[in-house]
Write a protein that holds these residues in place. Structure first.
Motif, short mmCIF file in Angstrom:
data_model
loop_
_atom_site.label_atom_id
_atom_site.label_comp_id
_atom_site.label_asym_id
_atom_site.label_seq_id
_atom_site.Cartn_x
_atom_site.Cartn_y
_atom_site.Cartn_z
N SER A 29 31.60 -70.95 22.72
CA SER A 29 32.94 -71.89 23.04
C SER A 29 33.51 -71.44 24.17
N GLN A 150 36.19 -76.26 24.90
CA GLN A 150 35.07 -76.91 24.65
C GLN A 150 34.61 -75.86 23.45
N THR A 169 28.70 -75.00 22.23
CA THR A 169 27.64 -75.25 23.20
C THR A 169 26.49 -74.54 23.13
N LYS A 177 25.20 -73.21 32.07
CA LYS A 177 26.18 -74.38 31.98
C LYS A 177 27.39 -74.02 32.79
#
Length: 186
Positions: A29, A150, A169, A177
């Motif tokens: 995250s 995120q 993620t 990413k």
């Protein structure tokens, strides 16, 4: 020269690149913690300011927070009591439980402004699913953090393993990413 420098300093870009250099899956995250003086430039007071989220057709919601003493979620999503659709008129009472994690999917930006100031701050947030709002609870502090996130804190009493943590993620081995946001000062 001054006009060039002034125009150049109005926008800040923040970019984060996460690379999984391992041969196993990576779960992460990511968040950022920008804080802004409110009132901006000493114009008005904290409660003269509002947040306008984009798009303008949202019914803003938040995760209910439990402090134990760190902030956790309790699993419920509730309306933001200070919100009128996509707008929030700032007040200190909305931070009584600490942070406010805005839950609406599809947020593309947020603007901090006041009718008492010619200045405003805008964040472009298309790469971040959540926005955390925070000021020091019980302190009537002259700042507001508008935090792109995120990822999420755990639900109280249900701490999870990093690889299965909600809203993280995942990157397979060798993947990367990039996440970014922009702050515009007017």
């Amino acid at each position: 020269m001054n006009d060039y420098v002034h125009a150049f300093c109005r926008r800040l870009n923040f970019n984060f690149k996460v690379e999984n250099l391992d041969d196993k899956k990576l779960s992460f995250s990511l968040g950022s913690h920008p804080a802004f003086n409110v009132p901006i430039n000493g114009d008005g007071k904290f409660t003269d300011y509002k947040l306008e989220f984009s798009p303008s057709n949202l019914d803003l919601k938040q995760f209910e927070i439990v402090k134990t003493p760190a902030p956790f979620r309790d699993g419920k999503v509730i309306p933001i009591s200070a919100a009128n659709k996509s707008n929030i008129n700032l007040n200190y009472d909305m931070f009584a439980d600490g942070l406010v994690i805005v839950e609406n999917d599809g947020i593309t930006g947020v603007k901090l402004s006041s009718a008492k100031s010619k200045h405003s701050i805008e964040l472009s947030l298309t790469d971040f699913r959540y926005v955390c709002l925070w000021t020091k609870e019980g302190a009537d502090a002259p700042f507001l953090c508008i935090e792109p996130f995120q990822g999420l804190p755990d639900i109280s009493g249900r701490q999870s393993e990093l690889l299965t943590k909600e809203a993280n993620t995942d990157l397979d081995a060798g993947e990367s990413k990039t996440l970014g946001y922009q702050i515009t000062l007017k």
